[in-house]
Write a protein that holds these residues in place. Structure first.
Motif, PDB file in Angstrom:
ATOM      1  N   ARG A   7      10.716 102.281 138.149  1.00  0.00           N
ATOM      2  CA  ARG A   7      10.744 103.538 138.917  1.00  0.00           C
ATOM      3  C   ARG A   7      11.628 103.387 140.154  1.00  0.00           C
ATOM      4  O   ARG A   7      12.390 104.286 140.506  1.00  0.00           O
ATOM      5  CB  ARG A   7       9.326 103.930 139.343  1.00  0.00           C
ATOM      6  N   LEU A   8      11.526 102.240 140.808  1.00  0.00           N
ATOM      7  CA  LEU A   8      12.325 101.978 141.997  1.00  0.00           C
ATOM      8  C   LEU A   8      13.812 101.923 141.636  1.00  0.00           C
ATOM      9  O   LEU A   8      14.649 102.531 142.314  1.00  0.00           O
ATOM     10  CB  LEU A   8      11.899 100.666 142.641  1.00  0.00           C
ATOM     11  N   PHE A   9      14.137 101.203 140.577  1.00  0.00           N
ATOM     12  CA  PHE A   9      15.522 101.122 140.112  1.00  0.00           C
ATOM     13  C   PHE A   9      16.061 102.522 139.827  1.00  0.00           C
ATOM     14  O   PHE A   9      17.182 102.861 140.218  1.00  0.00           O
ATOM     15  CB  PHE A   9      15.601 100.263 138.846  1.00  0.00           C
ATOM     16  N   TYR A  10      15.267 103.346 139.164  1.00  0.00           N
ATOM     17  CA  TYR A  10      15.703 104.695 138.791  1.00  0.00           C
ATOM     18  C   TYR A  10      15.969 105.544 140.038  1.00  0.00           C
ATOM     19  O   TYR A  10      16.932 106.309 140.088  1.00  0.00           O
ATOM     20  CB  TYR A  10      14.633 105.347 137.914  1.00  0.00           C
ATOM     21  N   ALA A  11      15.126 105.389 141.053  1.00  0.00           N
ATOM     22  CA  ALA A  11      15.316 106.137 142.298  1.00  0.00           C
ATOM     23  C   ALA A  11      16.591 105.713 143.010  1.00  0.00           C
ATOM     24  O   ALA A  11      17.361 106.552 143.499  1.00  0.00           O
ATOM     25  CB  ALA A  11      14.105 105.939 143.215  1.00  0.00           C
ATOM     26  N   ALA A  60      25.698  96.966 133.025  1.00  0.00           N
ATOM     27  CA  ALA A  60      24.305  96.644 132.679  1.00  0.00           C
ATOM     28  C   ALA A  60      23.352  97.665 133.304  1.00  0.00           C
ATOM     29  O   ALA A  60      22.368  98.081 132.683  1.00  0.00           O
ATOM     30  CB  ALA A  60      23.958  95.233 133.157  1.00  0.00           C
ATOM     31  N   GLY A  61      23.664  98.061 134.529  1.00  0.00           N
ATOM     32  CA  GLY A  61      22.850  99.068 135.202  1.00  0.00           C
ATOM     33  C   GLY A  61      22.885 100.405 134.489  1.00  0.00           C
ATOM     34  O   GLY A  61      21.867 101.113 134.404  1.00  0.00           O
ATOM     35  N   GLN A  62      24.043 100.773 133.953  1.00  0.00           N
ATOM     36  CA  GLN A  62      24.176 102.026 133.202  1.00  0.00           C
ATOM     37  C   GLN A  62      23.281 102.011 131.964  1.00  0.00           C
ATOM     38  O   GLN A  62      22.631 103.011 131.644  1.00  0.00           O
ATOM     39  CB  GLN A  62      25.642 102.231 132.784  1.00  0.00           C
ATOM     40  N   ILE A  63      23.260 100.884 131.276  1.00  0.00           N
ATOM     41  CA  ILE A  63      22.412 100.759 130.079  1.00  0.00           C
ATOM     42  C   ILE A  63      20.942 100.903 130.474  1.00  0.00           C
ATOM     43  O   ILE A  63      20.182 101.654 129.853  1.00  0.00           O
ATOM     44  CB  ILE A  63      22.659  99.406 129.378  1.00  0.00           C
TER      45      ILE A  63
END
Length: 299
Positions: A7-11, A60-63
């Motif tokens: 959730r934190l990464f997505y934010a 990698a972050g996009q995936i």
């Protein structure tokens, strides 16, 4: 994988800003950085490229972003379905709406919604479209209702109602006595319009251009910030104005204002709902369902 890390990464990915994410989640920026580092170590992949000016996702972050979006949507669906299984809809619903929608469309919808779901605590905040989008990104709002289409790829944007824009004049006007005029006559009459930068003004000017009327040819005598001010100025016969028909229903019925038809011109716009689909709570979902079930009776 730790769901809270996800959730934190997505934010962070949505905000493209570590400090902004920290403010939204009421934690320190160092805590955000540390949790992202733990996630990167866990996945053995770098997720963000950080410079002094911006934060961008790595390949990698996009995936992970695309997969996280699906996972968070699924988790939200599970929570919603389990809540529905209990046979109750309860909680909070924070709505943001532009002035016209908030004053003339939503009150009827919210009244119907509260009758169906009395346990939901509904809060409505009226502000402009840009502020609504900002508050959605900050998770201060669950749903937004705006008057123009905006380009925000992470947000779901759905048209829910066509709004008719009409030309109005004082019912006892000395400026124009007829209820019909030509495009040429429109540009010769004193005109009252919203202030520059207003989303409503942009929509009106765009509609006029589509109907081969140049906005810069209008004889503008007043620029006002609020719909109510425009209505009052028109009632005082200071000029004519183009306004949402839903905003002047009462005045047309009372006979203080009259509608003027422009020959060969039809002015319309769409109202939109905006929200994060993957974060859609049951309280929001039920309002969306109600909007579409009553869409035919909203205009």
């Amino acid at each position: 994988m730790n769901l809270e890390y996800l959730r934190l990464f997505y934010a962070v990915a949505n905000n493209k800003n570590f400090s902004q994410t920290a403010k939204e989640l009421h934690i320190s920026q160092s805590s955000v950085s540390l949790q992202i580092k733990h996630l990167e170590d866990m996945l053995q992949a770098k997720l963000f490229e950080r410079t002094t000016k911006k934060v961008e996702l790595t390949p990698a972050g996009q995936i992970l972003y695309q997969k996280a979006k699906k996972m968070l949507f699924l988790m939200n669906e599970i929570q919603n379905e389990l809540q529905e299984l209990k046979g109750e809809v309860a909680g909070h619903l924070n709505i943001g709406a532009s002035l016209t929608i908030g004053e003339h469309v939503l009150p009827f919808l919210i009244a119907g919604y509260k009758k169906r779901y009395p346990l939901v605590d509904v809060h409505l905040k009226m502000c402009n479209s840009e502020q609504i989008i900002e508050k959605l990104y900050k998770h201060e709002l669950n749903l937004g209702f705006i008057e123009s289409m905006l380009s925000y790829p992470n947000l779901k944007q759905i048209p829910f109602q066509e709004d008719e824009l009409i030309l109005i004049a004082s019912s006892s006007s000395q400026i124009i006595e007829s209820t019909r005029l030509s495009k040429e006559e429109l540009t010769s009459l004193p005109f009252i319009i919203r202030e520059k930068g207003s989303g409503t003004r942009q929509v009106i000017e765009g509609s006029l251009r589509k109907n081969e009327v140049a906005p810069n040819q209008l004889k503008t005598v007043l620029e006002l910030e609020h719909t109510e001010s425009i209505k009052s100025a028109v009632e005082a016969d200071l000029g004519i104005a183009i306004i949402s028909k839903s905003a002047v229903k009462k005045e047309l019925q009372l006979g203080t204002l009259k509608e003027i038809k422009i020959e060969g011109v039809t002015l319309t716009r769409q109202f939109y709902m905006v929200y994060f689909e993957e974060a859609l709570q049951l309280t929001s979902k039920k309002l969306i369902e109600l909007v579409f079930s009553q869409s035919g009776s909203l205009s």
